[in-house]
Write an enzyme that holds these catalytic residues in place. Sequence first.
Site, PDB file in Angstrom:
ATOM      1  N   CYS A 113       0.814  -1.230   0.000  1.00 28.95           N
ATOM      2  CA  CYS A 113       0.000   0.000   0.000  1.00 28.95           C
ATOM      3  C   CYS A 113       0.843   1.274   0.000  1.00 28.95           C
ATOM      4  CB  CYS A 113      -0.929   0.014   1.209  1.00 28.95           C
ATOM      5  SG  CYS A 113      -2.070  -1.358   1.168  1.00 28.95           S
ATOM      6  N   HIS A 263      -3.723   7.208   1.449  1.00 26.68           N
ATOM      7  CA  HIS A 263      -3.982   5.851   0.955  1.00 26.68           C
ATOM      8  C   HIS A 263      -5.416   5.455   1.305  1.00 26.68           C
ATOM      9  CE1 HIS A 263      -3.803   1.707   0.113  1.00 26.68           C
ATOM     10  NE2 HIS A 263      -3.809   1.325   1.377  1.00 26.68           N
ATOM     11  N   ASN A 293      -9.862  -0.826  -1.964  1.00 25.42           N
ATOM     12  CA  ASN A 293      -8.431  -0.602  -1.756  1.00 25.42           C
ATOM     13  C   ASN A 293      -7.660  -1.188  -2.943  1.00 25.42           C
ATOM     14  OD1 ASN A 293      -5.788  -0.539  -0.912  1.00 25.42           O
ATOM     15  ND2 ASN A 293      -6.146  -1.504   1.079  1.00 25.42           N
TER      16      ASN A 293
END
Length: 336
Positions: A113, A263, A293
């Site tokens: 990530c 993020h 995500n």
Amino acid sequence: MFSSEIVSVGMYAPEKIVTNNDLEKLMDTNNEWIIQRTGIEARRWVDANTSTSDLALKAAEEAIAKAGIDKKEIDCILFATLSPDHDFPGAACFLQPKLGLSEIPSIDIRQQCTGFLYALSIADHFIRLGTYKTVLVVGAEVHSKGLDKTPRGRDVGVLFGDGAGAVILRQKELKDSKKDSHILSTSLYSQGEFAKELWVPAPGMANGADRMNNEMIAEGLHYPSMNGKKVFMHATRRMCECLLKELDKNNLKLEDIDLFLFHQANLRINQMIADELKIPQEKVFNTIQKYGNTTAATLPIGMYEAEKAGKLKKGMLVASAAFGSGFTWASSVYRW
Ligand code: UT7
């Protein structure tokens, strides 16, 4: 001393929209749970014949076209992904010929990530040093092919989606450091003692005699496994902490920042960060509701969508932070 500027951003998301109701049919979950805990309403999934470098190609082509450059001007490709086309070589090596390029360095960044900010930081350093003038930085992921789409995998399976984002970074000599578009700074962190809190155990060379066998597949060790509560707790703490340090490094205050692009792991994480730091929610731009995500792709997708929505404009001061598997985390301040 040179600086680097993000001159353009492109993105691509597969056409197939998978809603929370679609997932209800697969994995004993429900729309209310997913929205309440994560804010996610839908995500995109690729078809069987599309790979990560295919998504990256489309995002990169758009970024190149928007930058108005000849693709032959690209000196280096940095490709952030946790879901490469194959174990090796890296996804950047598959992307390079698809772009019609050859011989330039093609580098994979494996920081999950946080991958995009790691790649951005490395590109920025190459450019500052004068090693390269034009760098393509891509974040792309195909998660849908690697998720456990049964009730066993519901805690992770509902979170992730497929997508890609790309930016072109170019060398620039600053005339006015207070006004010119450029990357002010980046900072990178990791804490490997937590590597197994969010990971895919197999295949792996640490798995005894076989990197992968039928028992591992039966146990589902080839699917991502996450200690969600621990990751959530560390993510909120570390993202707040690194954001404040990044601002401090530049003698900036939270009020100086026009837009926060974080993020996209969980809308609740980003809302908690905004609450904790007293950032007005309207200054935080989120895309997780639409895309879930997409790990290394969330930040360039955020840049793209924010620009398209008129929330990110030339000259704005932007702060980004990300956290993910590793644990890794990172932050950056840049003038758009
Ligand atoms: O991008 C990388 C970084 N990733 C993250 O930052 C993710 C961080 N973690 C999180 O976002 C949250 O921990 C989750 C959204 C993953 C989970 O939320 P939670 O509030 O921590 O839920 P939980 O794991 O504690 O589970 C609560 C309950 C459990 O049931 P019981 O034991 O209370 O009966 C789970 O079995 O929710 C159940 N559950 C689900 N129910 C419906 C877990 N997943 C699901 C699901 N649908 N998909």
